[in-house]
Structure formats: C-alpha cells, structure tokens
Design an enzyme around this catalytic site. Structure first.
Site: not given
Length: 261
Positions: A8, A116-117, A139
C-alpha cells in the site's frame, strides 16, 4: 509455505500461509506483519527485513515456495517481484489484468481500479457471498460494491482518517495533533474533542450514509465487510458492519494464487 504481500501507499502487509491443499481458503495467515512503505528501499533491504520478521516467528526464507502480490506502488511491485525471482527462483503472481479473481469487473477502465480493491472484493464474495460492500480503512477510505451476480461495480474513495487528521494539523495555524480516541460528546467542548468528533464520529456517519446509498443502488441487502488498519476505531461507533476481517486482502491474495496455479 506461501507468502502474500499487499503493498500500500503507507504500509506493506505480509502474511505467511500453509501451502497444503486442505488448508481452509478463508483461514487467516499463520503469521502476519505490517511494515512501513518506503519506495527508496532496495530488494536486498526488503529481503533482510522479511528474514528478520520470519526469524522472530521461527520461520525461514527457505520455507517460501510461492508468492502473491497486489500493489498500488509500481516501483515496489518490480522490487518485490525481482527479489523473489533472483533470490528464490520464484515467479510471483502479481494481481492484474489476466489474473483470475472469480468476479467480473465492470469498472469503466479496469486498469484504473486498484488491485487491492479487486482482491478485497474477491475475498469478500468467496467468504461471505454476494451482494457485498467492502469498506477498507487505509491511506484512503475505500468503498467497493459487488452485485448479486458477482460483478464488481466500482465504489467510492475519500481521504483516510489519518490523512484527514494530518491535513488539519499541517494546513492550519492553531489546530494540533490529537489522539484517535472517541470524544465524550459529539459537540466538542474543546478543540481536541471537536477534532475527534469530526474525524471519528464524522467518519462513522459517512460510512453509514455511503453504505445506505450503495445498498439502494444495489437494490438489495448486501453484507457489509470492514477491513483495513483503522477499521476497529470506526466499528465501535456504528453497527453497519456484518463482519470485520483485518486479513481480508491477504486471504484474498492466497485464494487468487491457488486459483491461478
């Protein structure tokens, strides 16, 4: 053993999983770590860090037999991929176009959506079923929606809790840093409590409102899953979540790795 790595913007999460076929696909990692993201670090530096983390848990680098990566930091995608190739002879599975995830992506430009989504959405569907809404507190605070037909529809992105907190501190003359603690009342009687009210209670109400809007557009009653490092702070202030799963991305990476090998 399988190592799964979620790179990330602020932190990198790593999880070690058993590579046995009878290991439950929805089970969490055997060991999990979070380190700070630093795009300036070299492959050798990250290798040293991973070795030290494994040593603490009585594990070794030699136990790693496969790798899955999702990343929103392109430079580190290359750093980690090359590290495992050169030091272990392993071709890491990097989640991206062409990788089977088990869901159909209906985003207008599939290359624009963070991997990541997609990993979170895929894992949520496999573990909890669809339709489903995933809220990831990182974040950025990210909302993702999957239809009853396992279609990833898209979502919403707002500044994360700590991003908002830091913006107040850095861009004002009189506001100070505060701890992320719940204030005694929504109406703050001092500046510290006023900021805590806006950041924590405001975020909880934001989540309630966005989930309600998503559910209306999904035209169903979806499961709502919370994940990300700061989810536990907000989960105390809302009953919108059906499940909290701090390992959702890492579990999703392992599921995707198994499906693609």
């Amino acid at each position: 053993m399988i190592i799964c790595i979620d790179i990330g913007n602020t932190t990198i999460s790593l999880g070690m999983f058993s590579s046995k076929n009878d290991y439950e696909l929805d089970a969490g990692p055997l060991a999990r770590w979070t380190i700070a993201t630093d795009a300036a670090r070299t492959a050798d530096e990250y290798l040293y860090i991973i070795k030290q983390l494994l040593d603490i848990r009585g594990m070794t680098l030699k136990e790693i037999k496969d790798v899955a990566i999702c990343s929103v930091v392109p430079r580190l995608t290359s750093v980690f991929s090359e590290m495992f190739k050169s030091h272990f002879g392993l071709e890491a599975l990097v989640v991206g176009p062409g990788v089977k995830t088990g869901i159909k992506i209906l985003y207008e430009n599939t290359r624009d959506v963070g991997t990541d989504r997609i990993v979170d959405a895929s894992a949520a569907v496999k573990i909890y079923g669809s339709p489903v809404i995933v809220v990831d507190f990182g974040t950025a605070t990210v909302f993702d929606a999957v239809s009853k037909d396992n279609e990833y529809l898209g979502g919403a992105i707002v500044p994360g809790i700590e991003v908002g907190l830091n913006a107040l501190y850095q861009n004002t003359s009189q506001l100070k840093r505060v701890e992320l603690n719940k204030p005694p009342t929504a109406i703050g009687k001092n500046t510290e409590n006023a900021i805590q009210s806006g950041i924590i209670l405001g975020c909880a109400d934001l989540v309630n409102g966005m989930v309600s809007r998503f559910a209306d557009e999904l035209n169903s009653k979806p499961k709502v899953i919370g994940t990300g490092g700061l989810v536990t702070i907000i989960a105390k202030e809302t009953d919108v979540f059906d499940h909290i799963n701090l390992d959702l991305t890492l579990i999703g990476l392992r599921q995707i790795l198994i499906a693609n090998r």
